[in-house]
Design a protein around this motif. Structure first.
Motif, PDB file in Angstrom:
ATOM      1  N   HIS A 223       6.499  -2.816 -10.105  1.00  0.00           N
ATOM      2  CA  HIS A 223       5.069  -2.601 -10.354  1.00  0.00           C
ATOM      3  C   HIS A 223       4.911  -1.281 -11.082  1.00  0.00           C
ATOM      4  CE1 HIS A 223       0.787  -2.765  -9.891  1.00  0.00           C
ATOM      5  NE2 HIS A 223       0.728  -1.744  -9.051  1.00  0.00           N
ATOM      6  N   GLN A 224       4.290  -1.344 -12.261  1.00  0.00           N
ATOM      7  CA  GLN A 224       4.006  -0.154 -13.063  1.00  0.00           C
ATOM      8  C   GLN A 224       5.253   0.706 -13.285  1.00  0.00           C
ATOM      9  OE1 GLN A 224       0.654   1.780 -11.162  1.00  0.00           O
ATOM     10  NE2 GLN A 224      -0.790   0.255 -11.926  1.00  0.00           N
ATOM     11  N   GLY A 225       6.361   0.031 -13.614  1.00  0.00           N
ATOM     12  CA  GLY A 225       7.573   0.737 -13.982  1.00  0.00           C
ATOM     13  C   GLY A 225       8.403   1.264 -12.837  1.00  0.00           C
ATOM     14  N   CYS A 226       8.061   0.868 -11.612  1.00  0.00           N
ATOM     15  CA  CYS A 226       8.807   1.306 -10.433  1.00  0.00           C
ATOM     16  C   CYS A 226       9.218   0.095  -9.600  1.00  0.00           C
ATOM     17  CB  CYS A 226       7.954   2.228  -9.557  1.00  0.00           C
ATOM     18  SG  CYS A 226       7.392   3.734 -10.368  1.00  0.00           S
ATOM     19  N   ILE A 227      10.332   0.211  -8.901  1.00  0.00           N
ATOM     20  CA  ILE A 227      10.682  -0.775  -7.883  1.00  0.00           C
ATOM     21  C   ILE A 227      10.019  -0.324  -6.589  1.00  0.00           C
ATOM     22  CG2 ILE A 227      12.534  -1.747  -6.488  1.00  0.00           C
ATOM     23  CD1 ILE A 227      14.283  -1.785  -8.916  1.00  0.00           C
ATOM     24  N   VAL A 228       9.069  -1.120  -6.117  1.00  0.00           N
ATOM     25  CA  VAL A 228       8.268  -0.708  -4.971  1.00  0.00           C
ATOM     26  C   VAL A 228       8.789  -1.281  -3.655  1.00  0.00           C
ATOM     27  CG1 VAL A 228       6.198  -0.369  -6.368  1.00  0.00           C
ATOM     28  CG2 VAL A 228       6.619  -2.604  -5.324  1.00  0.00           C
ATOM     29  N   GLU A 229       9.658  -2.306  -3.752  1.00  0.00           N
ATOM     30  CA  GLU A 229      10.194  -2.895  -2.532  1.00  0.00           C
ATOM     31  C   GLU A 229      11.436  -3.713  -2.861  1.00  0.00           C
ATOM     32  OE1 GLU A 229       8.764  -5.611   1.303  1.00  0.00           O
ATOM     33  OE2 GLU A 229       7.328  -5.131  -0.282  1.00  0.00           O
ATOM     34  N   VAL A 230      12.457  -3.588  -2.034  1.00  0.00           N
ATOM     35  CA  VAL A 230      13.652  -4.439  -2.124  1.00  0.00           C
ATOM     36  C   VAL A 230      13.963  -4.923  -0.714  1.00  0.00           C
ATOM     37  CG1 VAL A 230      16.054  -4.657  -2.849  1.00  0.00           C
ATOM     38  CG2 VAL A 230      14.557  -3.018  -4.009  1.00  0.00           C
ATOM     39  N   GLN A 231      14.020  -6.244  -0.554  1.00  0.00           N
ATOM     40  CA  GLN A 231      14.310  -6.819   0.756  1.00  0.00           C
ATOM     41  C   GLN A 231      15.159  -8.070   0.577  1.00  0.00           C
ATOM     42  OE1 GLN A 231      13.371  -5.582   3.651  1.00  0.00           O
ATOM     43  NE2 GLN A 231      11.373  -4.581   3.484  1.00  0.00           N
ATOM     44  N   HIS A 242       5.156  -3.729   0.995  1.00  0.00           N
ATOM     45  CA  HIS A 242       4.315  -3.031   0.024  1.00  0.00           C
ATOM     46  C   HIS A 242       3.061  -3.834  -0.288  1.00  0.00           C
ATOM     47  CE1 HIS A 242       3.139  -0.989  -3.729  1.00  0.00           C
ATOM     48  NE2 HIS A 242       3.828   0.029  -3.255  1.00  0.00           N
ATOM     49  N   ALA A 243       1.972  -3.133  -0.529  1.00  0.00           N
ATOM     50  CA  ALA A 243       0.690  -3.798  -0.802  1.00  0.00           C
ATOM     51  C   ALA A 243       0.763  -4.688  -2.029  1.00  0.00           C
ATOM     52  CB  ALA A 243      -0.406  -2.750  -0.966  1.00  0.00           C
ATOM     53  N   TYR A 244       1.521  -4.262  -3.061  1.00  0.00           N
ATOM     54  CA  TYR A 244       1.614  -5.066  -4.274  1.00  0.00           C
ATOM     55  C   TYR A 244       2.366  -6.363  -4.016  1.00  0.00           C
ATOM     56  CZ  TYR A 244       2.831  -6.498  -9.017  1.00  0.00           C
ATOM     57  OH  TYR A 244       2.997  -7.224 -10.168  1.00  0.00           O
ATOM     58  N   THR A 245       3.437  -6.298  -3.207  1.00  0.00           N
ATOM     59  CA  THR A 245       4.167  -7.518  -2.848  1.00  0.00           C
ATOM     60  C   THR A 245       3.245  -8.484  -2.116  1.00  0.00           C
ATOM     61  OG1 THR A 245       6.153  -6.168  -2.562  1.00  0.00           O
ATOM     62  CG2 THR A 245       6.237  -8.423  -1.737  1.00  0.00           C
TER      63      THR A 245
END
Length: 261
Positions: A223-231, A242-245
């Motif tokens: 999201h927006q050039g960042c990895i916000v979650e890995v599971q 994460h809220a975006y996920t």
């Protein structure tokens, strides 16, 4: 856990003054299929382009990309080309990035396997792959030009070409986006077969989180050039952090299935 096959370490990159990736890190292990998902513009294709180094306007300003402990960013063009001929293969979303329209498919397969297989061995292996991807009349296809095939057929031929040298790492950029529903289904079945029977290591770029859920062991959300979650996939689908996920999953219609790519 075993030693990583691909490590993206703190990569920041952009186009001119526009930074599109911000301190991105991701680790891929042997025999693992990891999905990178996100909406258009999230940075997932730019991240793949950092690995491929095919986009001249994309500048990596910091970080490392390691394949089997060798930094890809320090290789010369000859070393890089040899690595992508011998060990790493790519499936692009458009077969035009793989197949040369003015050359017969047979010559492109022969060139890919030169020094590894005889022409007869190449032809037999290509026919087998065509049949696995439900391509009828493999002999006709093998001796055709890419422009004589439908978009879906050409894409499956391009995937077959990528698999000819048994790569250690397969990079997939929206591999089913050019296919109809039936062909996409058959494509994912074959990718799952590669995973299950050959332990193929894959990185799958897709906007379709349902597809990633079917194919991948782990999922990274961009999201927006960042990895916000890995599971791991089950955890991410059932208990996103994460809220975006959560937004991505909530946006899927109740009838959403794997074949809406």
């Amino acid at each position: 856990m075993s030693q990583a096959i691909l490590e993206i370490k703190n990569v920041t990159a952009g186009y001119g003054d526009t930074e599109v990736l911000h301190d991105v890190s991701l680790t891929v292990y042997p025999a693992e299929v990891i999905g990178i998902v996100g909406q258009s513009g999230s940075g997932k294709t730019s991240l793949l382009n950092c690995v491929l180094q095919l986009e001249p306007n994309l500048e990596i300003t910091s970080g490392e990309i390691l394949y089997s402990n060798q930094n890809l960013l320090t290789l010369n063009k000859k070393e890089y080309r040899r690595l992508f001929q011998d060990e790493i293969a790519t499936i692009f979303q458009n077969s035009n990035f793989t197949l040369v329209p003015t050359r017969k498919i047979s010559s492109q397969f022969y060139e890919t396997t030169k020094g590894r297989l005889t022409q007869e061995e190449t032809r037999q292996k290509a026919y087998l792959l065509f049949e696995q991807f439900k391509l009828k009349n493999p002999e006709r296809i093998f001796h055709s030009y890419p422009f004589e095939l439908s978009i879906g057929m050409a894409q499956r031929v391009a995937v077959s070409l990528a698999l000819m040298n048994n790569p250690s790492l397969l990079l997939c950029d929206e591999p089913t986006s050019a296919l109809d529903v039936k062909s996409a289904y058959e494509m994912v079945l074959q990718l799952k077969k590669l995973k299950e029977e050959k332990g193929m290591t894959m990185v799958v770029i897709t906007h379709n989180i349902a597809l990633a859920a079917q194919l991948c062991d782990r999922i990274a959300v961009m999201h927006q050039g960042c990895i916000v979650e890995v599971q791991d996939t089950k955890t991410l689908i059932e208990s996103p952090m994460h809220a975006y996920t959560k937004q991505l999953l909530a946006a899927l219609p109740k009838t959403e299935g794997l074949w809406n790519d």
